[in-house]
Design a protein around this motif. Structure first.
Motif, mmCIF file in Angstrom:
data_model
loop_
_atom_site.group_PDB
_atom_site.id
_atom_site.type_symbol
_atom_site.label_atom_id
_atom_site.label_comp_id
_atom_site.label_asym_id
_atom_site.label_seq_id
_atom_site.Cartn_x
_atom_site.Cartn_y
_atom_site.Cartn_z
ATOM 1 N N ALA A 43 0.788 -1.246 -0.052
ATOM 2 C CA ALA A 43 -0.152 -0.018 -0.209
ATOM 3 C C ALA A 43 0.686 1.126 -0.041
ATOM 4 C CB ALA A 43 -0.824 0.043 1.105
ATOM 5 N N VAL A 44 1.924 1.332 0.620
ATOM 6 C CA VAL A 44 2.870 2.358 0.688
ATOM 7 C C VAL A 44 3.531 2.543 -0.878
ATOM 8 C CG1 VAL A 44 5.266 3.191 1.621
ATOM 9 C CG2 VAL A 44 3.340 2.386 3.161
ATOM 10 N N GLU A 45 3.790 1.533 -1.390
ATOM 11 C CA GLU A 45 4.350 1.594 -2.618
ATOM 12 C C GLU A 45 3.581 2.333 -3.664
ATOM 13 O OE1 GLU A 45 7.532 -1.334 -4.944
ATOM 14 O OE2 GLU A 45 5.843 -2.181 -3.916
ATOM 15 N N ASP A 46 1.926 1.952 -3.434
ATOM 16 C CA ASP A 46 1.243 2.637 -4.280
ATOM 17 C C ASP A 46 0.064 3.649 -3.447
ATOM 18 O OD1 ASP A 46 -0.336 2.988 -6.625
ATOM 19 O OD2 ASP A 46 -1.831 1.406 -5.908
ATOM 20 N N GLU A 93 13.680 0.989 2.630
ATOM 21 C CA GLU A 93 13.724 1.333 1.138
ATOM 22 C C GLU A 93 12.500 2.400 0.786
ATOM 23 O OE1 GLU A 93 14.102 -1.885 -1.281
ATOM 24 O OE2 GLU A 93 16.009 -2.784 -0.415
ATOM 25 N N LEU A 94 11.326 1.778 1.543
ATOM 26 C CA LEU A 94 10.308 2.668 1.234
ATOM 27 C C LEU A 94 9.991 3.863 1.765
ATOM 28 C CD1 LEU A 94 7.663 -0.643 0.776
ATOM 29 C CD2 LEU A 94 8.193 1.081 -0.769
ATOM 30 N N VAL A 95 10.948 4.061 2.618
ATOM 31 C CA VAL A 95 10.662 5.562 3.267
ATOM 32 C C VAL A 95 10.835 6.712 2.307
ATOM 33 C CG1 VAL A 95 12.070 7.121 4.803
ATOM 34 C CG2 VAL A 95 11.643 4.908 5.591
ATOM 35 N N GLU A 96 11.365 6.288 1.134
ATOM 36 C CA GLU A 96 11.844 7.050 -0.053
ATOM 37 C C GLU A 96 10.339 7.522 -0.821
ATOM 38 O OE1 GLU A 96 14.314 8.880 -0.295
ATOM 39 O OE2 GLU A 96 15.102 7.869 1.401
ATOM 40 N N PRO A 135 8.389 12.608 -0.284
ATOM 41 C CA PRO A 135 7.997 13.643 -0.808
ATOM 42 C C PRO A 135 6.624 14.239 -0.391
ATOM 43 C CG PRO A 135 8.442 11.988 -2.447
ATOM 44 C CD PRO A 135 8.795 11.317 -1.229
ATOM 45 N N HIS A 136 6.045 13.307 0.553
ATOM 46 C CA HIS A 136 4.808 13.840 1.106
ATOM 47 C C HIS A 136 4.855 14.794 2.592
ATOM 48 C CE1 HIS A 136 2.584 11.594 -2.318
ATOM 49 N NE2 HIS A 136 3.498 10.642 -1.728
ATOM 50 N N ALA A 165 12.851 5.773 9.200
ATOM 51 C CA ALA A 165 11.871 7.120 9.367
ATOM 52 C C ALA A 165 12.517 8.517 9.879
ATOM 53 C CB ALA A 165 10.470 6.961 10.084
ATOM 54 N N ARG A 166 13.588 8.338 10.803
ATOM 55 C CA ARG A 166 14.278 9.704 11.259
ATOM 56 C C ARG A 166 14.998 10.206 10.293
ATOM 57 N NH1 ARG A 166 14.867 10.315 16.938
ATOM 58 N NH2 ARG A 166 12.565 10.422 17.713
ATOM 59 N N THR A 167 15.166 9.693 8.986
ATOM 60 C CA THR A 167 15.981 10.378 8.016
ATOM 61 C C THR A 167 15.030 11.361 7.405
ATOM 62 O OG1 THR A 167 15.504 8.787 6.413
ATOM 63 C CG2 THR A 167 17.430 8.175 7.655
ATOM 64 N N LEU A 168 13.804 11.272 7.430
ATOM 65 C CA LEU A 168 12.797 12.316 7.063
ATOM 66 C C LEU A 168 12.900 13.618 7.657
ATOM 67 C CD1 LEU A 168 9.694 10.106 7.365
ATOM 68 C CD2 LEU A 168 10.669 10.724 5.204
#
Length: 295
Positions: free
Chosen positions: A165-168, A197-200, A204-205, A236-239
């Motif tokens: 779901a995150v990927e889409d 990997e999906l943190v990326e 953008p959001h 997630a901290r890299t956000l």
């Protein structure tokens, strides 16, 4: 940043449910896991799920995904102790999950009195990334010290649903869904490399300051950096920059009220929920502050 633990304990004594007092006692006092388990068991149903207002704005007797979230919070608090209740809760979640592995936002609510409309009117036929992500994220915290949860097929199914779901995730994800997805990616990353990997996919959001208004919520209801990444050391901290995280930790610590507790920034739907949310939020704030070295 200064936090008064004694004042927090006094607030909980006068304004919180027994469960949150027991959680505080095992986390910051000399309490024992058995007392936390006894308190959370009051909300348990024979089917292995949890209801009875464990989610304060969902007062239904019925077992619900929202109740599972808060049960896992209590089960995480007792670590390194474990309980068969965690495995049994995974069994229940496995039984109510939809074919794609996701959980519905809520199951049918036959007794909606004093429950928030968004719980009572939820579509039980559709998977919700928002609730699946936060329930699974909290289960991963339990799984870190409980092999029965880590190896349970429900957790793998739910995590797989969330990753897909995150990927889409779409062009305009809702703030709370996005924050809970970030928590899932963080919590699952140790066992599911794809999660990191999906943190990326969500980057953008997420604005640089981490503030996203909750659509339909109160004017001052926002998801903030610590709602996306409450614990240090995860992807997630890299956000966020270190300074943004530090500022949000200061905001959280400074949020202790004169009565010793923390407030919430959303409306509750019953007098009981108004009190119960403050107790739960107080324990939750202290857990995050300690995990980040403030306490």
């Amino acid at each position: 940043m200064t936090v008064d633990l004694a004042a927090a304990a006094d607030f909980l004594a006068g304004s919180a449910r027994v469960l949150d007092r027991r959680r505080f006692d095992v986390l910051f006092g000399d309490g024992d896991p058995a007392s936390v388990l006894a308190a959370v068991d009051a909300y348990r149903n024979p089917d292995g799920g949890f209801g009875w207002g464990l989610e304060p704005d969902l007062r239904s007797r019925t077992s619900q995904p929202g109740g599972a979230l808060h049960a896992f919070e209590a089960l995480a608090d007792i670590a390194p102790a474990t309980s068969d209740r965690a495995r049994e809760l995974c069994d229940w979640l496995d039984g109510v999950s939809l074919p794609d592995g996701g959980l519905p936002f809520a199951l049918p609510v036959p007794d909606p009195a004093a429950s928030a409309p968004f719980w009572a009117s939820a579509d039980g036929r559709e998977s919700s990334l928002q609730i699946t992500a936060i329930v699974a994220a909290t289960a991963h915290r339990v799984a870190a010290g409980d092999r029965a949860v880590a190896e349970h097929p429900w957790l793998a199914r739910a995590t797989g649903y969330c990753l897909a779901a995150v990927e889409d995730i779409g062009p305009q994800p809702q703030a709370m869904m996005l924050a809970f997805a970030a928590q899932l990616l963080d919590a699952a990353s140790a066992r599911f490399p794809r999660a990191a990997e999906l943190v990326e996919a969500i980057r953008p959001h997420v604005p640089a300051d981490g503030r996203l208004h909750v659509t339909g919520g109160a004017d001052d209801e926002y998801m903030r950096p610590l709602d996306f990444a409450p614990l240090p050391g995860g992807p997630a901290r890299t956000l966020f920059s270190d300074s943004v995280v530090a500022s949000d930790l200061e905001r959280l610590a400074d949020g202790q009220q004169p009565d010793g507790g923390w407030a919430v920034d959303f409306a509750s739907y019953s007098p009981a929920a108004t009190l119960e949310w403050r107790g739960a939020r107080t324990v939750g704030a202290l857990v995050v502050l300690r995990a980040n070295g403030v306490l």
